[in-house]
Scaffold this active site. Structure first.
Site, mmCIF file in Angstrom:
data_model
loop_
_atom_site.group_PDB
_atom_site.id
_atom_site.type_symbol
_atom_site.label_atom_id
_atom_site.label_comp_id
_atom_site.label_asym_id
_atom_site.label_seq_id
_atom_site.Cartn_x
_atom_site.Cartn_y
_atom_site.Cartn_z
ATOM 1 N N HIS A 123 5.889 0.970 -0.981
ATOM 2 C CA HIS A 123 6.327 2.605 -0.496
ATOM 3 C C HIS A 123 7.394 3.308 -0.958
ATOM 4 C CE1 HIS A 123 4.924 5.704 2.348
ATOM 5 N NE2 HIS A 123 4.142 4.884 3.119
ATOM 6 N N ASP A 200 11.070 -3.846 4.621
ATOM 7 C CA ASP A 200 10.297 -2.932 5.668
ATOM 8 C C ASP A 200 8.827 -3.491 5.998
ATOM 9 O OD1 ASP A 200 7.941 -1.495 6.040
ATOM 10 O OD2 ASP A 200 8.005 -0.278 3.982
ATOM 11 N N GLN A 203 3.401 -3.186 7.849
ATOM 12 C CA GLN A 203 2.951 -4.101 7.542
ATOM 13 C C GLN A 203 3.018 -4.728 8.729
ATOM 14 O OE1 GLN A 203 -0.650 -2.156 7.480
ATOM 15 N NE2 GLN A 203 0.928 0.185 6.754
ATOM 16 N N LYS A 226 2.091 2.128 13.698
ATOM 17 C CA LYS A 226 0.975 0.843 13.148
ATOM 18 C C LYS A 226 0.984 -0.193 13.995
ATOM 19 C CE LYS A 226 2.949 2.336 8.564
ATOM 20 N NZ LYS A 226 1.540 3.468 7.961
ATOM 21 N N CYS A 361 0.578 6.047 -0.443
ATOM 22 C CA CYS A 361 2.519 6.534 -0.625
ATOM 23 C C CYS A 361 2.955 5.716 -1.500
ATOM 24 C CB CYS A 361 3.104 6.655 0.609
ATOM 25 S SG CYS A 361 2.320 7.917 1.642
#
Length: 403
Positions: A123, A200, A203, A226, A361
């Site tokens: 991202h 990261d 998700q 999220k 992104c």
């Protein structure tokens, strides 16, 4: 279209908890931001309406109670991913968390000639902060390739890593493919050459069980919105906080201020300058509690089942290209020959199906795929086979319109 019964098993019990999901509307954009269950909305309303006060400042009872709630939210955020509250900083989201690491740990530890390893599927939030830092200190960025099915190629990563690499920053789950990184192996490879690793988890945290103690990573970031929580708050968990300097100055993060010198509070407080997003933390806590009630592993199985079912149905459409792996975590990306993703998404919207279309992104990944955009359908706890059926029906309309 014969969907497994298990894909609709939780439909009524879960979907009815989301007031933002009216009958006939199929929300398939949870990878961008998740809808909020009533429990989270109620917690935020209660915090503003009846419990509101500042934290860490007032000596009156309500302020003390809100401080306890705020710190309880920190503990919940940490425990969700197997971390410790004293290692957890609240941020505005994963983007700010990555920038915090870059501007604090990065400035303190990277110098000219040091190397940073990213991957093709990152991202922008896990690319741009490192580019800014590299430009500032003279570091070099390397890019790990991905496999044909959209996974970070760990064999290539092992060959690329050298003792000049000081940091590796990778997505735990791809926001375009839904592919899951073998995070423990990636961490071991980074540590083998003495590099730190940031994951990261935007998700991953809402979709798969995460245990950073077992993974062994140095930095883990994620965003509440999220994960069925509010916008404007996320978290960074790292055992290295105590050795990192603050990167913002202001109230709360200090020990003692004089015009001659300022000393700083211990971590994690030194990284939370100013009045924090108090109610956001309360909402985050409610979201973590709600997610745990659903059981993250069961939700992962449910969303993976929907992905498998959707990919099977989508593969029957002539001229449709599927991206990523068959076992992705809740995300399916595709393109339809001769139709721009924005046109697909617009027609699907008319059919009551909300998907994301664009570069997500992740423009370097789009360049790698040779496309300007993809259409992305992403599932959540409230998703069901009915959503897949609506998606397929909407794509039939797209095919009719574009011939």
């Amino acid at each position: 279209m014969n969907a497994p019964a298990s894909l609709d098993g939780n439909k009524a019990a879960v979907r009815d908890q989301f007031p933002g999901l009216p009958e006939g509307w199929h929300y398939l954009d949870s990878a961008a931001t998740a809808q909020k269950p009533q429990a989270v909305i109620d917690a935020i309303t209660r915090a503003y309406a009846h419990d509101y006060a500042t934290v860490h400042r007032g000596v009156y009872e309500r302020s003390a109670m809100m401080t306890q709630s705020y710190e309880a939210a920190r503990s919940a955020a940490a425990s969700l991913i197997g971390g410790k509250p004293e290692d957890t900083v609240f941020t505005r989201g994963a983007t700010e968390a990555i920038n915090l690491v870059a501007q604090s740990w990065g400035r303190d530890n990277l110098k000219a000639g040091d190397r940073i390893l990213l991957s093709t599927l990152e991202h922008h939030s896990n690319i741009v902060p490192w580019q800014m830092l590299a430009r500032e200190v003279g570091a070099i960025i390397d890019i790990c390739p991905i496999s044909d099915d959209g996974r970070i190629d760990l064999e290539a990563m092992e060959k690329m890593l050298t003792e000049e690499h000081r940091l590796v920053a990778l997505a735990h789950v791809s926001n375009v493919f839904g592919s899951i990184l073998d995070a423990r192996t990636a961490t071991q490879l980074a540590h083998r050459v003495g590099a730190k690793i940031l994951l990261d988890g935007c998700q991953a945290a809402p979709r798969i069980p995460v245990d950073i103690g077992a993974i062994g990573c140095d930095f883990y970031v994620w965003s509440a919105h999220k994960l069925y929580g509010p916008t404007g708050i996320g978290a960074l968990t790292s055992p290295l906080l105590s050795d990192m300097p603050p990167y913002q100055g202001g109230g709360s993060m200090i020990d003692r201020v004089t015009f001659e010198e300022t000393t700083y509070a211990p971590a994690p407080t030194r990284f939370e300058a100013g009045t924090p997003h108090i109610v956001g933390a309360i909402g985050l806590h409610a979201a973590v509690d709600w997610l745990r009630e659903q059981d993250v592993l069961n939700l992962h199985r449910h969303e993976s089942g929907l992905v498998a079912f959707a990919r099977e149905e989508l593969s029957r459409i002539e001229g449709l290209t599927l991206y990523g792996s068959d076992d992705s975590a809740g995300i399916v990306s595709f393109n339809l020959d001769g139709v721009h993703g924005h046109d697909v998404a617009t027609i699907l919207d008319d059919a009551g199906v909300a998907v994301r279309a664009g570069h997500h992104c992740a423009q370097p990944l789009m360049d790698h795929l040779g496309v300007s955009a993809t259409v992305r359908a992403s599932f959540a706890a409230h998703s069901s086979a009915e959503d897949v059926a609506a998606l397929m029906k909407g794509l039939e309309k797209v095919k009719r319109i574009f011939g």
